[in-house]
Design a protein around this motif. Structure first.
Motif, PDB file in Angstrom:
ATOM      1  N   GLY A   1     -12.864   9.864  -2.138  1.00 34.26           N
ATOM      2  CA  GLY A   1     -13.989   9.720  -3.070  1.00 34.26           C
ATOM      3  C   GLY A   1     -14.311   8.302  -3.421  1.00 34.26           C
ATOM      4  N   GLY A   2     -14.146   7.372  -2.469  1.00 35.67           N
ATOM      5  CA  GLY A   2     -14.400   5.979  -2.780  1.00 35.67           C
ATOM      6  C   GLY A   2     -15.825   5.535  -2.634  1.00 35.67           C
ATOM      7  N   GLY A   3     -16.738   6.408  -2.192  1.00 38.62           N
ATOM      8  CA  GLY A   3     -18.136   6.027  -2.063  1.00 38.62           C
ATOM      9  C   GLY A   3     -18.310   4.962  -1.009  1.00 38.62           C
ATOM     10  N   MET A   4     -18.791   3.794  -1.417  1.00 34.95           N
ATOM     11  CA  MET A   4     -19.070   2.734  -0.466  1.00 34.95           C
ATOM     12  C   MET A   4     -17.813   1.970  -0.058  1.00 34.95           C
ATOM     13  SD  MET A   4     -20.831  -0.225  -2.825  1.00 34.95           S
ATOM     14  CE  MET A   4     -22.076   0.863  -3.485  1.00 34.95           C
ATOM     15  N   ALA A   5     -16.663   2.315  -0.552  1.00 33.39           N
ATOM     16  CA  ALA A   5     -15.440   1.588  -0.235  1.00 33.39           C
ATOM     17  C   ALA A   5     -14.318   2.569   0.084  1.00 33.39           C
ATOM     18  CB  ALA A   5     -15.043   0.688  -1.405  1.00 33.39           C
ATOM     19  N   ARG A   6     -13.332   2.115   0.845  1.00 31.24           N
ATOM     20  CA  ARG A   6     -12.079   2.845   1.028  1.00 31.24           C
ATOM     21  C   ARG A   6     -11.158   2.464  -0.126  1.00 31.24           C
ATOM     22  NH1 ARG A   6     -11.056   3.539   6.594  1.00 31.24           N
ATOM     23  NH2 ARG A   6      -8.911   4.155   6.122  1.00 31.24           N
ATOM     24  N   VAL A   7     -10.409   3.430  -0.639  1.00 28.62           N
ATOM     25  CA  VAL A   7      -9.642   3.218  -1.865  1.00 28.62           C
ATOM     26  C   VAL A   7      -8.175   3.539  -1.604  1.00 28.62           C
ATOM     27  CG1 VAL A   7      -9.435   3.811  -4.306  1.00 28.62           C
ATOM     28  CG2 VAL A   7     -11.670   3.913  -3.194  1.00 28.62           C
TER      29      VAL A   7
ATOM     30  N   LYS B   1      -9.676  -1.549  -3.513  1.00 31.54           N
ATOM     31  CA  LYS B   1     -10.891  -1.052  -2.876  1.00 31.54           C
ATOM     32  C   LYS B   1     -11.290  -2.041  -1.784  1.00 31.54           C
ATOM     33  CE  LYS B   1     -12.557   1.863  -6.554  1.00 31.54           C
ATOM     34  NZ  LYS B   1     -13.747   2.511  -7.115  1.00 31.54           N
ATOM     35  N   VAL B   2     -11.455  -1.523  -0.574  1.00 27.27           N
ATOM     36  CA  VAL B   2     -11.755  -2.372   0.576  1.00 27.27           C
ATOM     37  C   VAL B   2     -13.057  -1.912   1.200  1.00 27.27           C
ATOM     38  CG1 VAL B   2     -10.305  -0.941   2.074  1.00 27.27           C
ATOM     39  CG2 VAL B   2     -10.907  -3.244   2.787  1.00 27.27           C
ATOM     40  N   LEU B   3     -13.934  -2.871   1.506  1.00 25.64           N
ATOM     41  CA  LEU B   3     -15.214  -2.537   2.108  1.00 25.64           C
ATOM     42  C   LEU B   3     -15.027  -2.125   3.558  1.00 25.64           C
ATOM     43  CD1 LEU B   3     -17.605  -5.330   0.812  1.00 25.64           C
ATOM     44  CD2 LEU B   3     -16.877  -3.222  -0.285  1.00 25.64           C
ATOM     45  N   PRO B   4     -15.883  -1.232   4.050  1.00 21.90           N
ATOM     46  CA  PRO B   4     -15.845  -0.902   5.478  1.00 21.90           C
ATOM     47  C   PRO B   4     -16.098  -2.153   6.318  1.00 21.90           C
ATOM     48  CG  PRO B   4     -17.169   0.688   4.272  1.00 21.90           C
ATOM     49  CD  PRO B   4     -16.866  -0.424   3.323  1.00 21.90           C
ATOM     50  N   PRO B   5     -15.513  -2.245   7.510  1.00 29.09           N
ATOM     51  CA  PRO B   5     -15.647  -3.450   8.329  1.00 29.09           C
ATOM     52  C   PRO B   5     -17.083  -3.848   8.614  1.00 29.09           C
ATOM     53  CG  PRO B   5     -13.908  -2.038   9.172  1.00 29.09           C
ATOM     54  CD  PRO B   5     -14.599  -1.262   8.104  1.00 29.09           C
TER      55      PRO B   5
ATOM     56  N   LEU C   1       0.839  -1.192   0.000  1.00 23.10           N
ATOM     57  CA  LEU C   1       0.000   0.000   0.000  1.00 23.10           C
ATOM     58  C   LEU C   1       0.877   1.245   0.000  1.00 23.10           C
ATOM     59  CD1 LEU C   1      -2.767  -0.989   2.581  1.00 23.10           C
ATOM     60  CD2 LEU C   1      -2.897  -1.057   0.094  1.00 23.10           C
ATOM     61  N   GLU C   2       0.509   2.238  -0.832  1.00 21.54           N
ATOM     62  CA  GLU C   2       1.285   3.468  -0.905  1.00 21.54           C
ATOM     63  C   GLU C   2       0.538   4.672  -0.349  1.00 21.54           C
ATOM     64  OE1 GLU C   2       3.077   4.286  -4.630  1.00 21.54           O
ATOM     65  OE2 GLU C   2       4.455   2.580  -4.478  1.00 21.54           O
ATOM     66  N   ARG C   3      -0.722   4.852  -0.755  1.00 20.19           N
ATOM     67  CA  ARG C   3      -1.478   5.996  -0.256  1.00 20.19           C
ATOM     68  C   ARG C   3      -2.956   5.718  -0.418  1.00 20.19           C
ATOM     69  NH1 ARG C   3       0.095   7.357  -5.462  1.00 20.19           N
ATOM     70  NH2 ARG C   3      -1.490   8.312  -6.809  1.00 20.19           N
TER      71      ARG C   3
END
Length: 752
Positions: free
Chosen positions: A24-30, A45-49, A18-20
């Motif tokens: 603006g990922g909407g339903m996911a963290r990017v 893209k990772v879903l919230p827990p 992972l670099e940064r």
């Protein structure tokens, strides 16, 4: 935030760094990450827990696999998926450029032509996805990326899986399947089984915003916006921007009808509606002066390289249904094979189409369909019926029909007719005469005549006369003969003709380039003569069509620095990617790109990444034998045995005399009967020996087919083509070593 990043990095392990984090990922963290094995940048893209906890890993992967199956030039593909309970992620290519949202925030309203073109490209992506049962559910400017001057639709990912996880729409959580400003009424009403017409509605809203500078509905809360989508009349874009043509206002009105049944039935129909000819809006830019979106990013080279990943990875399943198009590209022209009335003129049946296509390509906005594509798809005589069929197949509005016949003792008559597929009638006829030994002048004059007819519709710059690159008629005839051999995979015969062409004209760049490929197709292993031909072609790369100039440039980049170098590889791939974007149905361009992917990398992943490009080659022209041949080899190495058998059978049907497909079929399709294959291996040519060893070299099979063939090849004395036999022996030794027969490999290498 730190905890989730650390947890994700632990889940990813050493595969990604992972670099940064991106916003603006909407339903996911990017996150942006480096894929360690390939050294390329990807988006994770990772879903919230809380959502990950409610969604089973298996369902998540199953839905992500559906998204991964979407391979289209205007779709950002899913590369991989993974995770465990609590952390679920998927990866996509990192695309250099910006989102449509960023552009809208900077400029608010877009030029009409740019907005319509972007909407058409997104509609084509949706049509492809809907045809495979995948609905996006969240089309919005944030999910439309701009790279290389084109739209790329992202985030197909996981919407359906999330819907199953919650058992209801996610509007209340702010993680809705659809964004309020672009949400179709049926989505807003909470219907679960929405279809592709919801995406059409959302795209209509996006097009409205691109033109009007604001969404169709606004309000203080999400609920108020949703209520307007449900009940309020959709506003007319011309009320906010009077210069928008009425036809576009009508297209938006239909796409955003409240009832799904009143909208366009398919995204393809929506795209066709947008393809209607547009007059330049009042106060707009002059024709041909479009905004250069690439220049607004990080430079054209980086944008080209960034979009290369999408084209390369995403093109495998792209099969455009051009036959169902309701509109044609008015800047695209196809040159049909000429009818010849004298057996001595047979060369010019295909040759005249080759020459005219190169002359006309790039004259102003005019583009030509690749001659190989037209020749392979053409059915029937040179008439309006055949012209209409090729227009439906290629999307070209105009088709040139031609006839070449003797007219007196030493004179030829050329008649050319320009057919308009939109009206199904002839719009111009050109008749010319010249001496029989000046066919080049006839081709030039015909090119000028066609352009003069187009002058009545729009202004084009003049054609580069004889942009095939030579004014020597003997050189041209030898080159065109070589082209016919090359398309049939008969490289030895093709090379003889290309060398004859070079003898007549030592500055003939296209003959020099083809000679290099005929020596060591499908690329270069480092043969000095092939390298010299490619470099010399680059030296005389002038006066050619844009397509040919790009191909010559790509080869000269490779030949100038044949050793592997990452910077050189990026330049090489960037040039060919640009060519593929300009000429999406050109078999030679895609074949060059596919081959470059093999020779620019040495890992199994690199080779596997080239396979979709070879699939595209076969999809464009299933009778282009060089591409069909290598596609079968690539399928074997990728353990796609059904594809390998299918391609080999197609090859064998087109060229029954070739031993290569028969050897492959005996090993792959009938593995219990290798004796016939080995008997054939004792008689194959040097070229076939290289092809077979290359095909079987990375196939992991219990019969060690590659080893059996290698031993037969090593027992044979070299034949006339010394360079190819040296390559065959090198591959045979490598195969022995690769499968663990080290002592035997060393002994054979020493003997050589």
């Amino acid at each position: 935030m730190t905890d989730l990043r650390d947890q994700l990095q632990q889940t990813l392990g050493a595969a990604y760094t992972l670099e940064r984090e991106l916003g603006g990922g909407g339903m996911a963290r990017v996150f942006v990450a480096e894929e360690t094995a390939l050294g390329r940048m990807v988006v994770v893209k990772v879903l919230p827990p809380d959502l990950s906890a409610e969604l089973s890993v298996e369902r998540f992967r199953r839905e992500a696999r559906l998204a991964a199956g979407l391979q289209h030039p205007h779709v950002v593909p899913v590369l991989a998926t993974g995770g465990s309970a609590g952390v679920l992620y998927y990866t996509m290519p990192f695309v250099e450029g910006e989102s449509l949202r960023v552009w809208l925030e900077r400029e608010r309203q877009l030029p009409v032509l740019d907005a319509v073109q972007l909407a058409r490209e997104v509609a084509e992506a949706l049509a492809y996805a809907h045809g495979r049962g995948v609905v996006h559910r969240d089309v919005k400017p944030e999910n439309i990326l701009l790279s290389g001057g084109h739209a790329l639709l992202t985030d197909f990912g996981i919407a359906k899986a999330l819907e199953h996880a919650r058992g209801e729409t996610l509007t209340a959580t702010g993680l809705s399947l659809g964004t309020p400003n672009y949400m179709a009424p049926e989505q807003a009403a909470g219907e679960r089984d929405v279809d592709g017409r919801a995406d059409i509605y959302a795209l209509g809203c996006v097009l409205y915003e691109m033109l009007a500078g604001k969404p169709p509905f606004n309000g203080p809360t999400a609920q108020s916006v949703v209520a307007q989508h449900l009940a309020a009349p959709f506003p007319q874009v011309r009320h906010s921007r009077p210069d928008v043509p009425e036809a576009i206002d009508e297209v938006i009105r239909r796409a955003t009808a409240k009832a799904p049944a009143d909208r366009y039935p398919t995204a393809a129909a929506f795209a066709a509606g947008l393809a209607a000819p547009l007059s330049e809006p009042a106060g707009g830019r002059a024709s041909g002066e479009r905004t250069t979106r690439t220049a607004r990013g990080r430079g054209p080279m980086r944008a080209a390289i960034g979009v290369a990943a999408v084209l390369i990875l995403g093109i495998g399943g792209w099969l455009r249904v051009r036959g169902s198009r309701l509109a044609f590209d008015q800047n695209l022209i196809a040159i049909g094979p000429f009818e010849v009335l004298d057996p001595q003129l047979q060369l010019w049946r295909e040759g005249m189409a080759d020459v005219l296509a190169r002359n006309l390509d790039g004259a102003g906005a005019l583009r030509t369909v690749a001659p190989t594509t037209v020749l392979r798809r053409w059915r029937g005589p040179s008439d309006l019926v055949s012209a209409a069929a090729i227009s439906r197949s290629t999307g070209a509005r105009y088709v040139v029909l031609g006839r070449l016949s003797p007219s007196g003792r030493d004179t030829l008559r050329l008649t050319a007719e320009v057919a308009d597929a939109a009206t199904n009638r002839s719009v111009a006829t050109i008749e010319l005469r010249d001496a029989a030994d000046h066919v080049d002048r006839l081709a030039d004059s015909a090119s000028v005549g066609v352009l003069r007819e187009f002058e009545r519709v729009r202004r084009f710059s003049g054609a580069r006369l004889m942009s095939i690159g030579t004014r020597s008629l003997p050189a041209l005839k030898a080159f065109l003969t070589g082209e016919q051999f090359y398309r049939r995979n008969e490289f030895d015969s093709a090379l003889v003709e290309y060398r004859r062409a070079i003898e007549f004209d030592s500055t003939f760049a296209l003959a020099l380039r083809r000679a290099a490929w005929a020596i060591e197709d499908p690329g270069y292993y480092g043969d000095p003569l092939a390298m010299a031909y490619a470099l010399r072609a680059g030296r005389f790369n002038r006066g050619l069509s844009v397509r040919d100039s790009l191909l010559v440039l790509a080869d000269s980049i490779y030949a100038a620095e044949p050793q592997y170098d990452p910077a050189k590889s990026r330049r090489h791939i960037a040039v060919l990617t640009d060519a593929a974007r300009r000429y999406p149905d050109d078999v030679d361009v895609w074949y060059a790109l596919a081959c470059a992917l093999i020779y620019e990398g040495y890992t199994a992943s690199d080779v596997a990444g080239a396979y979709p490009a070879f699939q595209r080659v076969v999809a464009i022209d299933s009778e282009f034998l060089p591409g069909l041949s290598v596609a079968s080899f690539m399928a074997i190495q990728g353990d796609k045995i059904d594809d390998a058998i299918r391609y080999a059978r197609m090859y064998a049907k087109l060229r029954p005399s070739s031993a290569t497909p028969r050897i492959i079929l005996n090993f792959v399709d009938r593995p219990s009967r290798p004796s016939e294959a080995l008997a054939l291996a004792d008689t194959v040519s040097a070229q076939s020996a290289v092809e077979v060893l290359w095909a079987l070299g990375r196939w992991i099979d219990s019969t060690e087919a590659g080893v059996q063939v290698a031993r037969r090849i090593l027992k044979r004395p070299p034949a006339a083509n010394t360079a190819l036999w040296e390559e065959a022996r090198r591959l045979a030794v490598w195969e022995l070593a690769h499968r663990g027969h080290m002592a035997e490999a060393i002994a054979c290498a020493m003997a050589a």
